[in-house]
Design a protein around this motif. Structure first.
Motif, PDB file in Angstrom:
ATOM      1  N   ASP A   9       0.826  -1.206   0.000  1.00 37.43           N
ATOM      2  CA  ASP A   9       0.000   0.000   0.000  1.00 37.43           C
ATOM      3  C   ASP A   9       0.864   1.262   0.000  1.00 37.43           C
ATOM      4  O   ASP A   9       0.552   2.244  -0.675  1.00 37.43           O
ATOM      5  N   LYS A  10       1.952   1.229   0.756  1.00 36.20           N
ATOM      6  CA  LYS A  10       2.858   2.377   0.823  1.00 36.20           C
ATOM      7  C   LYS A  10       3.446   2.667  -0.554  1.00 36.20           C
ATOM      8  O   LYS A  10       3.524   3.821  -0.988  1.00 36.20           O
ATOM      9  N   ALA A  11       3.857   1.624  -1.247  1.00 33.97           N
ATOM     10  CA  ALA A  11       4.432   1.783  -2.584  1.00 33.97           C
ATOM     11  C   ALA A  11       3.389   2.257  -3.588  1.00 33.97           C
ATOM     12  O   ALA A  11       3.643   3.147  -4.408  1.00 33.97           O
ATOM     13  N   ALA A  12       2.187   1.683  -3.524  1.00 33.04           N
ATOM     14  CA  ALA A  12       1.134   2.040  -4.476  1.00 33.04           C
ATOM     15  C   ALA A  12       0.690   3.485  -4.293  1.00 33.04           C
ATOM     16  O   ALA A  12       0.457   4.210  -5.270  1.00 33.04           O
ATOM     17  N   GLN A  13       0.570   3.924  -3.038  1.00 33.61           N
ATOM     18  CA  GLN A  13       0.105   5.281  -2.758  1.00 33.61           C
ATOM     19  C   GLN A  13       1.077   6.341  -3.249  1.00 33.61           C
ATOM     20  O   GLN A  13       0.687   7.460  -3.567  1.00 33.61           O
ATOM     21  N   SER A  14       2.352   5.990  -3.318  1.00 31.05           N
ATOM     22  CA  SER A  14       3.363   6.968  -3.732  1.00 31.05           C
ATOM     23  C   SER A  14       3.235   7.335  -5.202  1.00 31.05           C
ATOM     24  O   SER A  14       3.655   8.414  -5.620  1.00 31.05           O
ATOM     25  N   GLY A  15       2.701   6.406  -6.011  1.00 31.87           N
ATOM     26  CA  GLY A  15       2.609   6.641  -7.448  1.00 31.87           C
ATOM     27  C   GLY A  15       3.954   6.656  -8.138  1.00 31.87           C
ATOM     28  O   GLY A  15       4.077   7.116  -9.274  1.00 31.87           O
ATOM     29  N   SER A  16       4.983   6.165  -7.452  1.00 33.12           N
ATOM     30  CA  SER A  16       6.336   6.223  -7.988  1.00 33.12           C
ATOM     31  C   SER A  16       6.522   5.328  -9.205  1.00 33.12           C
ATOM     32  O   SER A  16       5.863   4.288  -9.349  1.00 33.12           O
ATOM     33  N   PHE A  18       8.987   3.498  -9.591  1.00 36.03           N
ATOM     34  CA  PHE A  18       9.543   2.242  -9.114  1.00 36.03           C
ATOM     35  C   PHE A  18       8.453   1.190  -8.936  1.00 36.03           C
ATOM     36  O   PHE A  18       8.668   0.018  -9.223  1.00 36.03           O
ATOM     37  N   TYR A  19       7.289   1.601  -8.490  1.00 36.57           N
ATOM     38  CA  TYR A  19       6.202   0.662  -8.234  1.00 36.57           C
ATOM     39  C   TYR A  19       5.844  -0.124  -9.487  1.00 36.57           C
ATOM     40  O   TYR A  19       5.612  -1.333  -9.430  1.00 36.57           O
ATOM     41  N   TYR A  20       5.839   0.552 -10.636  1.00 35.69           N
ATOM     42  CA  TYR A  20       5.461  -0.117 -11.884  1.00 35.69           C
ATOM     43  C   TYR A  20       6.507  -1.133 -12.328  1.00 35.69           C
ATOM     44  O   TYR A  20       6.190  -2.121 -12.977  1.00 35.69           O
TER      45      TYR A  20
END
Length: 278
Positions: A9-16, A18-20
């Motif tokens: 959730d932390k990674a997804a919320q950032s919209g970074s 890197f997440y993709y």
């Protein structure tokens, strides 16, 4: 909520971006790299979202103690609990996590960097160290891959600095080296007051050229034997380099007054193309 879900959730919320790039990894690697990214976001948020410097320093010290707890096998925070399997599986060194925290603390100590050499220490701590840990998670057989990861991390951070000039100025920070501002006749006041001048354009074109050179150097350093295992880093590079291209196309001075970001669809497309086509 499980520790892994917290990190997701932390990674997804950032919209970074890197997440993709994590989407195509096997589950164990994806959980580990997402936990590492969540750790970086947590300690970065301490500095960016805490307005009291004393509280920020106290919180960063708490995270240092939590890293000790992690390596003692008794982590308390969801992020460090998620990291526990990763540090064992991929032999991630305690000192590297502490370097990341030290890098974040530099934002409390330093608002200007005299030269690019001075800026490199900051970039090493907040990005190159993370790149090297990521390379360990992805896997490598040639130690030259760690040099690739170091330089790619530096390229990412230089891209962040270029993209976020205006946003950083609103926090009273200028990461562009002082001697380079002087070389291009750009007073700090122009940046802090968001003035889009020809001198600032020339300065930013120089910054972009240097970042592009670091991407080229890093990609050239990646040993062919490790290219497949390091595809996630190459995905990140594709997305970040596309961001640089958009900044160049949109007008480099506009970074003072807007934060350019690729759409999620474009990030996913770049990630898919790089993963499967190379």
């Amino acid at each position: 909520m499980t520790p892994d879900q917290y990190c997701e959730d932390k990674a997804a919320q950032s919209g970074s971006s890197f997440y993709y790039s994590f989407r195509f990894l096997p589950l164990t690697q994806r959980r580990s790299i997402t936990a590492l990214y969540a750790f970086c976001r947590e300690v970065d948020d301490v500095v960016d979202e805490t307005h009291d410097e004393g509280v920020a320093r106290t919180t960063l010290n708490w995270w240092r103690n939590e890293v000790d707890n992690l390596y003692a096998g008794s982590p308390q925070h969801p992020v460090t609990r998620a990291l526990l399997p990763a540090i064992k599986e991929y032999d991630l060194a305690r000192e590297l996590f502490l370097e990341v925290i030290d890098g974040m603390e530099m934002d409390l100590d330093t608002a200007r960097y005299a030269s690019f050499k001075d800026l490199q220490l900051y970039c090493y701590r907040v990005a190159s160290v993370v790149g090297q840990m990521a390379a360990q998670i992805f896997g490598y057989s040639d130690r030259k891959t760690l040099k690739y990861a170091h330089d790619l991390g530096l390229a990412f951070q230089l891209t962040n600095i270029i993209r976020d000039v205006g946003e950083d100025a609103r926090r009273g920070r200028i990461y562009l080296p002082v001697d380079e501002l002087q070389k291009f006749n750009v007073p700090a006041a122009d940046i802090l007051n968001f003035r889009e001048t020809d001198e600032f354009r020339a300065l930013m074109e120089f910054q972009i050229q240097r970042a592009e050179q670091y991407y080229a150097t890093a990609i050239g350093e990646l040993p062919p034997v490790d290219r497949k295992r390091q595809r996630t880093g190459l995905v990140m590079a594709a997305i970040y380099r596309a961001t640089l291209e958009e900044i160049k196309r949109d007008g480099v001075t506009k970074v003072l007054n807007q934060r350019l970001s690729l759409t999620p669809i474009r990030k996913l497309w770049l990630a898919w193309r790089t993963w499967w086509i190379g």
